[in-house]
Design a protein around this motif. Structure first.
Motif, mmCIF file in Angstrom:
data_model
loop_
_atom_site.group_PDB
_atom_site.id
_atom_site.type_symbol
_atom_site.label_atom_id
_atom_site.label_comp_id
_atom_site.label_asym_id
_atom_site.label_seq_id
_atom_site.Cartn_x
_atom_site.Cartn_y
_atom_site.Cartn_z
ATOM 1 N N LYS A 78 0.868 -1.177 0.000
ATOM 2 C CA LYS A 78 0.000 0.000 0.000
ATOM 3 C C LYS A 78 0.901 1.221 0.000
ATOM 4 O O LYS A 78 1.818 1.311 0.818
ATOM 5 C CB LYS A 78 -0.939 0.007 1.204
ATOM 6 N N PRO A 79 0.661 2.194 -0.882
ATOM 7 C CA PRO A 79 1.582 3.328 -0.996
ATOM 8 C C PRO A 79 1.544 4.283 0.188
ATOM 9 O O PRO A 79 2.558 4.906 0.502
ATOM 10 C CB PRO A 79 1.130 4.028 -2.287
ATOM 11 N N SER A 80 0.400 4.404 0.838
ATOM 12 C CA SER A 80 0.282 5.344 1.945
ATOM 13 C C SER A 80 -0.683 4.769 2.976
ATOM 14 O O SER A 80 -1.884 4.659 2.727
ATOM 15 C CB SER A 80 -0.214 6.708 1.437
ATOM 16 N N VAL A 81 -0.163 4.427 4.125
ATOM 17 C CA VAL A 81 -0.952 3.744 5.152
ATOM 18 C C VAL A 81 -1.763 4.741 5.964
ATOM 19 O O VAL A 81 -1.288 5.831 6.300
ATOM 20 C CB VAL A 81 -0.012 2.936 6.068
ATOM 21 N N HIS A 82 -2.977 4.334 6.299
ATOM 22 C CA HIS A 82 -3.870 5.135 7.142
ATOM 23 C C HIS A 82 -3.970 4.475 8.506
ATOM 24 O O HIS A 82 -3.804 3.256 8.632
ATOM 25 C CB HIS A 82 -5.251 5.225 6.463
ATOM 26 N N TRP A 83 -4.294 5.267 9.533
ATOM 27 C CA TRP A 83 -4.371 4.697 10.874
ATOM 28 C C TRP A 83 -5.380 3.550 10.930
ATOM 29 O O TRP A 83 -5.220 2.596 11.704
ATOM 30 C CB TRP A 83 -4.734 5.761 11.910
ATOM 31 N N SER A 84 -6.413 3.616 10.106
ATOM 32 C CA SER A 84 -7.446 2.581 10.122
ATOM 33 C C SER A 84 -6.969 1.261 9.520
ATOM 34 O O SER A 84 -7.695 0.253 9.583
ATOM 35 C CB SER A 84 -8.680 3.056 9.362
ATOM 36 N N ASP A 85 -5.772 1.246 8.942
ATOM 37 C CA ASP A 85 -5.225 0.004 8.392
ATOM 38 C C ASP A 85 -4.615 -0.889 9.469
ATOM 39 O O ASP A 85 -4.236 -2.029 9.180
ATOM 40 C CB ASP A 85 -4.169 0.302 7.331
ATOM 41 N N ALA A 86 -4.510 -0.388 10.679
ATOM 42 C CA ALA A 86 -3.976 -1.201 11.765
ATOM 43 C C ALA A 86 -4.872 -2.419 11.972
ATOM 44 O O ALA A 86 -6.071 -2.295 12.239
ATOM 45 C CB ALA A 86 -3.906 -0.378 13.045
ATOM 46 N N ALA A 87 -4.281 -3.596 11.843
ATOM 47 C CA ALA A 87 -5.055 -4.842 11.875
ATOM 48 C C ALA A 87 -4.079 -5.995 11.728
ATOM 49 O O ALA A 87 -2.858 -5.792 11.687
ATOM 50 C CB ALA A 87 -6.073 -4.876 10.739
ATOM 51 N N GLU A 88 -4.614 -7.199 11.651
ATOM 52 C CA GLU A 88 -3.787 -8.366 11.354
ATOM 53 C C GLU A 88 -4.083 -8.803 9.930
ATOM 54 O O GLU A 88 -5.238 -8.837 9.509
ATOM 55 C CB GLU A 88 -4.048 -9.501 12.331
ATOM 56 N N TYR A 89 -3.018 -9.139 9.214
ATOM 57 C CA TYR A 89 -3.128 -9.493 7.813
ATOM 58 C C TYR A 89 -2.685 -10.940 7.608
ATOM 59 O O TYR A 89 -1.626 -11.350 8.088
ATOM 60 C CB TYR A 89 -2.279 -8.544 6.962
ATOM 61 N N PHE A 90 -3.508 -11.659 6.881
ATOM 62 C CA PHE A 90 -3.225 -13.067 6.632
ATOM 63 C C PHE A 90 -3.123 -13.340 5.134
ATOM 64 O O PHE A 90 -4.000 -12.944 4.364
ATOM 65 C CB PHE A 90 -4.339 -13.957 7.206
ATOM 66 N N CYS A 91 -2.067 -14.023 4.777
ATOM 67 C CA CYS A 91 -1.905 -14.527 3.424
ATOM 68 C C CYS A 91 -2.378 -15.984 3.413
ATOM 69 O O CYS A 91 -2.201 -16.702 4.417
ATOM 70 C CB CYS A 91 -0.437 -14.433 3.021
ATOM 71 N N ALA A 92 -2.984 -16.409 2.322
ATOM 72 C CA ALA A 92 -3.467 -17.783 2.243
ATOM 73 C C ALA A 92 -3.321 -18.299 0.818
ATOM 74 O O ALA A 92 -3.391 -17.540 -0.148
ATOM 75 C CB ALA A 92 -4.928 -17.873 2.687
ATOM 76 N N VAL A 93 -3.133 -19.595 0.720
ATOM 77 C CA VAL A 93 -3.095 -20.262 -0.576
ATOM 78 C C VAL A 93 -4.258 -21.235 -0.651
ATOM 79 O O VAL A 93 -4.587 -21.889 0.347
ATOM 80 C CB VAL A 93 -1.737 -20.969 -0.801
ATOM 81 N N GLY A 94 -4.897 -21.316 -1.798
ATOM 82 C CA GLY A 94 -6.064 -22.156 -1.969
ATOM 83 C C GLY A 94 -5.698 -23.507 -2.550
ATOM 84 O O GLY A 94 -4.968 -23.575 -3.540
ATOM 85 N N ALA A 95 -6.235 -24.560 -1.918
ATOM 86 C CA ALA A 95 -6.008 -25.913 -2.426
ATOM 87 C C ALA A 95 -6.736 -26.097 -3.750
ATOM 88 O O ALA A 95 -7.827 -25.561 -3.934
ATOM 89 C CB ALA A 95 -6.499 -26.941 -1.408
#
Lengths: 114, 115
Positions: A78-95
């Motif tokens: 993301k080029p410019s982060v906002h305070w509301s982006d604070a969170a947990e991010y998960f990457c996943a691969v699909g079977a």
């Protein structure tokens, strides 16, 4: 077996700074790749998905991710982060065994300072 | 269109007690899943179903049972709860990954505390 690695457990950035969250996967064929976001106490929301074709994928909330087959990576940016982006991010691969299972990474917690 | 709903939202159990978590979806999805989320471990698949009347084990199935008697419902049972089952449980459903627009849709979660 398929697996997903998110090497960064916790990342802190200043508001307005750029962001890159790393994701590496292990899979023999072309995978389906996903990024989800989870705000505190909430369920998971899909940010974007790589299905096929263009390796640069645009998602919601101004996020994008690039699929790099040679590096087995699917990093979120993301080029410019906002305070509301604070969170947990998960990457996943699909079977791709007709079960449509998702294999998740362990997540990256993003903290944003004003 | 409520999406994926989970009942209850929060529950406290004593060791050895039993309970059932209910997941319901109104999107006519074939595939349904139960995950548990623990700190530092992401989401791990407990059981899943690829259609009404079918169930299969995921990554961490021990201590849990499931049933899919109706297409729209997927039940997760704990026969004898243990403190190690303290977790947040998420249900998800999907139509198919083959469609570019499709993904798994998640419920809001059930927080379970086993004392």
């Amino acid at each position: 077996a398929q697996s997903v690695t998110q090497p960064d457990i916790h990342i802190t950035v200043s508001e307005g700074a750029s962001l890159e969250l790393r994701c590496n996967y292990s899979y023999g064929a072309t995978p389906y790749l996903f990024w989800y976001v989870q705000s505190p106490g909430q369920g998971l929301q899909l940010l974007l998905k790589y299905f096929s074709g263009d390796t640069l994928v645009q998602g919601i909330k101004g996020f994008e991710a690039e699929f790099k087959r040679s590096q087995s990576s699917f990093n979120l940016r993301k080029p410019s982060v906002h305070w509301s982006d604070a969170a947990e991010y998960f990457c996943a691969v699909g079977a791709t065994d007709n079960t449509d299972k998702l294999i998740f990474g362990t997540g990256t917690r993003l903290q944003v300072f004003p | 269109n409520a999406g994926v709903t989970q009942t209850p939202k929060f529950r406290v159990l004593k060791t050895g007690q039993s309970m059932t978590l209910l997941c319901a979806q109104d999107m006519n999805h074939e595939y349904m899943y139960w995950y548990r989320q623990d700190p530092g471990m992401g989401l791990r698949l407990i059981h899943y179903s690829v259609g009404e009347g079918t169930t299969a084990k995921g990554e961490v199935p021990d201590g849990y049972n499931v049933s899919r008697l109706k297409k729209q419902n997927f039940l997760l049972g704990l026969e004898s709860a243990a403190p190690s089952q303290t977790s947040v449980y998420f249900c998800a459903s999907t139509y198919s990954f083959i469609s570019p627009q499709e993904t798994q849709y998640f419920g809001p979660g059930t927080r379970l505390l086993v004392l």
